[in-house]
Design a protein around this motif. Structure first.
Motif, mmCIF file in Angstrom:
data_model
loop_
_atom_site.group_PDB
_atom_site.id
_atom_site.type_symbol
_atom_site.label_atom_id
_atom_site.label_comp_id
_atom_site.label_asym_id
_atom_site.label_seq_id
_atom_site.Cartn_x
_atom_site.Cartn_y
_atom_site.Cartn_z
ATOM 1 N N GLY A 24 -66.209 -29.921 -14.202
ATOM 2 C CA GLY A 24 -66.201 -28.977 -13.101
ATOM 3 C C GLY A 24 -66.878 -29.411 -11.818
ATOM 4 N N ASP A 25 -67.323 -30.666 -11.720
ATOM 5 C CA ASP A 25 -67.999 -31.101 -10.499
ATOM 6 C C ASP A 25 -67.859 -32.610 -10.333
ATOM 7 O OD1 ASP A 25 -69.583 -31.547 -8.280
ATOM 8 O OD2 ASP A 25 -71.417 -30.740 -9.176
ATOM 9 N N GLU A 26 -66.853 -33.025 -9.568
ATOM 10 C CA GLU A 26 -66.646 -34.466 -9.397
ATOM 11 C C GLU A 26 -67.796 -35.140 -8.659
ATOM 12 O OE1 GLU A 26 -63.821 -35.312 -5.616
ATOM 13 O OE2 GLU A 26 -62.826 -34.448 -7.358
ATOM 14 N N LYS A 27 -68.602 -34.372 -7.929
ATOM 15 C CA LYS A 27 -69.751 -34.959 -7.237
ATOM 16 C C LYS A 27 -70.883 -35.304 -8.201
ATOM 17 C CE LYS A 27 -68.693 -32.746 -2.889
ATOM 18 N NZ LYS A 27 -69.075 -31.779 -1.885
ATOM 19 N N ALA A 28 -70.785 -34.839 -9.419
ATOM 20 C CA ALA A 28 -71.825 -35.101 -10.422
ATOM 21 C C ALA A 28 -71.559 -36.409 -11.174
ATOM 22 C CB ALA A 28 -71.906 -33.937 -11.399
ATOM 23 N N ILE A 29 -70.723 -37.266 -10.604
ATOM 24 C CA ILE A 29 -70.299 -38.479 -11.312
ATOM 25 C C ILE A 29 -71.480 -39.341 -11.757
ATOM 26 C CG2 ILE A 29 -69.878 -39.776 -9.183
ATOM 27 C CD1 ILE A 29 -67.492 -41.102 -10.663
ATOM 28 N N ARG A 30 -72.493 -39.486 -10.925
ATOM 29 C CA ARG A 30 -73.649 -40.311 -11.306
ATOM 30 C C ARG A 30 -74.438 -39.675 -12.434
ATOM 31 N NH1 ARG A 30 -75.395 -44.369 -7.189
ATOM 32 N NH2 ARG A 30 -73.802 -44.289 -5.571
ATOM 33 N N ALA A 31 -74.601 -38.372 -12.376
ATOM 34 C CA ALA A 31 -75.311 -37.661 -13.448
ATOM 35 C C ALA A 31 -74.520 -37.721 -14.752
ATOM 36 C CB ALA A 31 -75.565 -36.208 -13.043
ATOM 37 N N VAL A 32 -73.209 -37.609 -14.638
ATOM 38 C CA VAL A 32 -72.346 -37.709 -15.816
ATOM 39 C C VAL A 32 -72.444 -39.117 -16.410
ATOM 40 C CG1 VAL A 32 -69.929 -37.743 -16.566
ATOM 41 C CG2 VAL A 32 -70.789 -35.847 -15.174
ATOM 42 N N ALA A 33 -72.414 -40.128 -15.567
ATOM 43 C CA ALA A 33 -72.532 -41.509 -16.039
ATOM 44 C C ALA A 33 -73.890 -41.734 -16.707
ATOM 45 C CB ALA A 33 -72.332 -42.486 -14.886
ATOM 46 N N ALA A 34 -74.945 -41.171 -16.123
ATOM 47 C CA ALA A 34 -76.281 -41.317 -16.711
ATOM 48 C C ALA A 34 -76.352 -40.635 -18.076
ATOM 49 C CB ALA A 34 -77.336 -40.752 -15.771
ATOM 50 N N ALA A 35 -75.777 -39.438 -18.182
ATOM 51 C CA ALA A 35 -75.772 -38.725 -19.460
ATOM 52 C C ALA A 35 -74.954 -39.496 -20.493
ATOM 53 C CB ALA A 35 -75.213 -37.315 -19.285
#
Length: 158
Positions: free
Chosen positions: A99-110
């Motif tokens: 739901g948030d393409e701007k969260a890509i770095r956080a998603v990658a970190a997770a």
């Protein structure tokens, strides 16, 4: 917490969990399997399913999982379970699914903090350009797993 080990084509898998589910599955760089280490009853299904996976007899795991992490990390890991065997998606696609393409770095970190190697399939996440990026187990293992799941390594496991 119970512990078990399994020899795989990619190294020694370390499995940790209890009746509440698996908390850790990781791959060890050490190539020696601990001797005289019986498989605890709680972990027997995980060891069997991992064995089946590497023998080409399992594409989906059916295990109780209990990864420890933040609520956000758990959301990412849960979404990783929706990436099918033999398929890959990009970090951007995964971010959009959440739901948030701007969260890509956080998603990658997770994704990089995934404590349950292989079963929560973080190896199926690739760069937007198709590149193999960021894999705690080493990019050679990521490449091997992706090729294996797409049928490119059948007959060459051991």
């Amino acid at each position: 917490m119970s512990v078990a080990y399994l020899q795989t084509p990619l190294g020694i898998a370390y499995v940790e969990g209890d009746a509440n589910g698996l908390q850790v599955v990781s791959i060890k760089e050490d190539t020696s399997l601990p001797s005289n280490h019986p498989i605890p009853e709680d972990l027997a299904p995980a060891i069997q399913q991992l064995t089946d996976y590497f023998n080409g007899q399992r594409a989906v795991f059916d295990l109780l999982l209990n990864p420890q992490g933040t609520d956000f990390q758990k959301r990412v890991w849960k979404e990783l379970l929706n990436v099918p065997f033999g398929r890959t998606v990009s970090y951007l696609d995964l971010s959009r699914r959440l739901g948030d393409e701007k969260a890509i770095r956080a998603v990658a970190a997770a994704n990089g903090k995934n404590p349950i190697w292989l079963i929560i399939p973080c190896h199926r996440i690739i760069g937007t350009d198709g590149s193999l990026t960021g894999y705690a187990g080493g990019l050679w293992r990521k490449k091997w797993l992706i090729e294996y799941e797409k049928g490119g390594l059948q007959g060459s496991l051991f």
